[in-house]
Scaffold this active site. Structure first.
Site, PDB file in Angstrom:
ATOM      1  N   SER A 142       0.870  -1.188   0.000  1.00 48.59           N
ATOM      2  CA  SER A 142       0.000   0.000   0.000  1.00 48.59           C
ATOM      3  C   SER A 142       0.902   1.233   0.000  1.00 48.59           C
ATOM      4  CB  SER A 142      -0.841  -0.011   1.279  1.00 48.59           C
ATOM      5  OG  SER A 142      -1.514   1.224   1.461  1.00 48.59           O
ATOM      6  N   TYR A 155      -2.426  -1.333  10.357  1.00 45.99           N
ATOM      7  CA  TYR A 155      -2.331  -1.425   8.893  1.00 45.99           C
ATOM      8  C   TYR A 155      -0.987  -0.870   8.410  1.00 45.99           C
ATOM      9  CZ  TYR A 155      -4.061  -1.075   4.036  1.00 45.99           C
ATOM     10  OH  TYR A 155      -4.237  -1.201   2.672  1.00 45.99           O
TER      11      TYR A 155
HETATM   12  P1  NAD Z   1     -11.529  -6.056  -0.289  1.00 50.13           P
HETATM   13  O1  NAD Z   1     -12.152  -5.919   1.050  1.00 50.13           O
HETATM   14  O2  NAD Z   1     -12.325  -5.684  -1.505  1.00 50.13           O
HETATM   15  O3  NAD Z   1     -11.034  -7.558  -0.498  1.00 50.13           O
HETATM   16  C1  NAD Z   1     -10.349  -8.252   0.509  1.00 50.13           C
HETATM   17  C2  NAD Z   1     -10.301  -9.725   0.136  1.00 50.13           C
HETATM   18  O4  NAD Z   1      -9.642 -10.423   1.203  1.00 50.13           O
HETATM   19  C3  NAD Z   1     -11.701 -10.349  -0.006  1.00 50.13           C
HETATM   20  O5  NAD Z   1     -11.663 -11.328  -1.036  1.00 50.13           O
HETATM   21  C4  NAD Z   1     -11.895 -11.033   1.352  1.00 50.13           C
HETATM   22  O6  NAD Z   1     -12.830 -12.115   1.307  1.00 50.13           O
HETATM   23  C5  NAD Z   1     -10.484 -11.515   1.616  1.00 50.13           C
HETATM   24  N1  NAD Z   1     -10.226 -11.832   3.024  1.00 50.13           N
HETATM   25  C6  NAD Z   1     -10.521 -11.086   4.115  1.00 50.13           C
HETATM   26  N2  NAD Z   1     -10.137 -11.732   5.226  1.00 50.13           N
HETATM   27  C7  NAD Z   1      -9.562 -12.896   4.827  1.00 50.13           C
HETATM   28  C8  NAD Z   1      -8.974 -14.002   5.499  1.00 50.13           C
HETATM   29  N3  NAD Z   1      -8.884 -14.030   6.838  1.00 50.13           N
HETATM   30  N4  NAD Z   1      -8.511 -15.044   4.776  1.00 50.13           N
HETATM   31  C9  NAD Z   1      -8.620 -15.037   3.418  1.00 50.13           C
HETATM   32  N5  NAD Z   1      -9.155 -14.023   2.718  1.00 50.13           N
HETATM   33  C10 NAD Z   1      -9.628 -12.964   3.423  1.00 50.13           C
HETATM   34  O7  NAD Z   1     -10.172  -5.233  -0.218  1.00 50.13           O
HETATM   35  P2  NAD Z   1      -9.237  -4.562  -1.335  1.00 50.13           P
HETATM   36  O8  NAD Z   1      -9.410  -3.104  -1.237  1.00 50.13           O
HETATM   37  O9  NAD Z   1      -9.382  -5.233  -2.639  1.00 50.13           O
HETATM   38  O10 NAD Z   1      -7.808  -4.865  -0.718  1.00 50.13           O
HETATM   39  C11 NAD Z   1      -6.958  -5.873  -1.181  1.00 50.13           C
HETATM   40  C12 NAD Z   1      -5.542  -5.582  -0.750  1.00 50.13           C
HETATM   41  O11 NAD Z   1      -5.124  -4.337  -1.301  1.00 50.13           O
HETATM   42  C13 NAD Z   1      -5.374  -5.454   0.773  1.00 50.13           C
HETATM   43  O12 NAD Z   1      -4.162  -6.045   1.168  1.00 50.13           O
HETATM   44  C14 NAD Z   1      -5.335  -3.946   0.978  1.00 50.13           C
HETATM   45  O13 NAD Z   1      -4.628  -3.612   2.122  1.00 50.13           O
HETATM   46  C15 NAD Z   1      -4.615  -3.526  -0.278  1.00 50.13           C
HETATM   47  N6  NAD Z   1      -4.816  -2.123  -0.625  1.00 50.13           N
HETATM   48  C16 NAD Z   1      -6.061  -1.640  -0.920  1.00 50.13           C
HETATM   49  C17 NAD Z   1      -6.208  -0.302  -1.252  1.00 50.13           C
HETATM   50  C18 NAD Z   1      -7.534   0.292  -1.626  1.00 50.13           C
HETATM   51  O14 NAD Z   1      -7.612   1.519  -1.752  1.00 50.13           O
HETATM   52  N7  NAD Z   1      -8.582  -0.486  -1.784  1.00 50.13           N
HETATM   53  C19 NAD Z   1      -5.087   0.541  -1.270  1.00 50.13           C
HETATM   54  C20 NAD Z   1      -3.842   0.017  -0.952  1.00 50.13           C
HETATM   55  C21 NAD Z   1      -3.719  -1.319  -0.641  1.00 50.13           C
END
Ligand code: NAD
Length: 260
Positions: A142, A155
């Site tokens: 991130s 986080y």
């Molecule tokens: P999201 O909530 O849309 O998806 C998260 C996924 O992780 C889902 O498929 C969920 O079912 C799964 N998950 C949650 N707990 C779990 C567990 N215990 N075991 C297995 N799977 C599990 O989130 P996202 O925004 O797509 O985020 C994905 C990654 O990207 C994360 O690591 C997040 O930190 C990172 N990220 C997101 C953003 C953003 O702006 N959305 C920015 C930077 C980094």
């Protein structure tokens, strides 16, 4: 490009993980999906991905916040698809509170999933990649792996840790045919961020639209969200032969967030 490769994408039932899984399947990779959700919806997603790109797609619902979850997922992928060539550590969660109020249970849950699962997944997948002399590990960190924000202690600590673990694994795997890199997105409009926008709208008595604009303008010079499929395109590049010497990198795709 990835016709004979098998990719495990954690947390791929939603958001960025789903975007990455689609991008890798589009290049011909067999895919192991993982994550939580309604079983019939996950099955529909699995089947649609497989039919659209004519690739094998499997699903395993391992809870990666447990100490055995990541190794069970890698073993299941190896059994179902025949190898593990690409690992995208993507599953992640968020909780927002000041340090002094941060629930210990939320700290432990975020460190378990956002950091320990990355280590445990790499630990389980690396022997398969070493044996085949080729591999790609992509850790979804991130902008918060590079800089901090208030109220996100677990986080930010976990994502900084992911960058450290990425660099160590990259050094250990230099000359093995396996590269290890991290992608550092800024704001991507996914359920994880929609929940933060909704919480802000409720707390401030405003709308999601106003809070989306506020979220972006607080952090990103570019006032637009990155799309999950754009993260998928970057993952595709990291899996290509052109990226064979790119390793240990932390790649921002953040609308200028960390340039400031
Ligand atoms: P999201 O909530 O849309 O998806 C998260 C996924 O992780 C889902 O498929 C969920 O079912 C799964 N998950 C949650 N707990 C779990 C567990 N215990 N075991 C297995 N799977 C599990 O989130 P996202 O925004 O797509 O985020 C994905 C990654 O990207 C994360 O690591 C997040 O930190 C990172 N990220 C997101 C953003 C953003 O702006 N959305 C920015 C930077 C980094």
């Amino acid at each position: 490009m990835l016709r004979d490769k098998c990719a495990v994408v954690t947390g791929s039932t939603s958001g960025i993980g789903l975007g990455v899984a689609q991008a890798l399947a589009a290049q011909g990779a067999a895919v192991m999906l993982n994550g939580f959700g309604e079983p019939s919806q996950i099955e529909a997603m699995r089947r649609a991905l497989s039919e659209r790109y004519d690739v094998p797609v499997a699903f395993h619902g391992a809870d990666l916040a447990t100490s055995d979850g990541p190794s069970e997922l890698i073993a299941a992928a190896h059994e179902a698809l025949g190898s593990v060539d690409i690992l995208v550590n993507n599953a992640g969660i968020q909780h927002v509170a000041p340090v002094e109020d941060f629930p210990i249970e939320r700290w432990n849950a975020i460190i378990a999933l956002n950091l320990s699962a990355v280590f445990l997944g790499m630990r389980a997948a690396i022997p398969h990649m070493r044996r085949r002399g080729w591999g790609r590990i992509i850790n979804i960190a991130s902008a918060h792996g590079l800089v901090a924000s208030v109220h996100k202690v677990a986080y930010v600590a976990a994502k900084h840790g992911v960058l450290g673990a990425t660099k160590v694994a990259a050094l250990e795997l230099a000359n093995s045919g396996v590269t290890v890199n991290a992608i550092c997105p800024g704001w991507v409009l996914t359920p994880l961020v929609e929940a933060q926008i909704a919480a802000r709208a409720e707390a401030n008595g405003t709308s999601s639209l106003i809070e989306s604009e506020a979220l972006l303008s607080e952090k990103q010079p570019m006032l637009s969200f990155t799309r999950p499929d754009a993260i998928g395109a970057l993952a595709q590049y990291l899996c290509s032969n052109d990226a064979a010497t790119m390793t240990g990198a932390a790649l921002p795709i953040d609308g200028g967030w960390t340039a400031q």
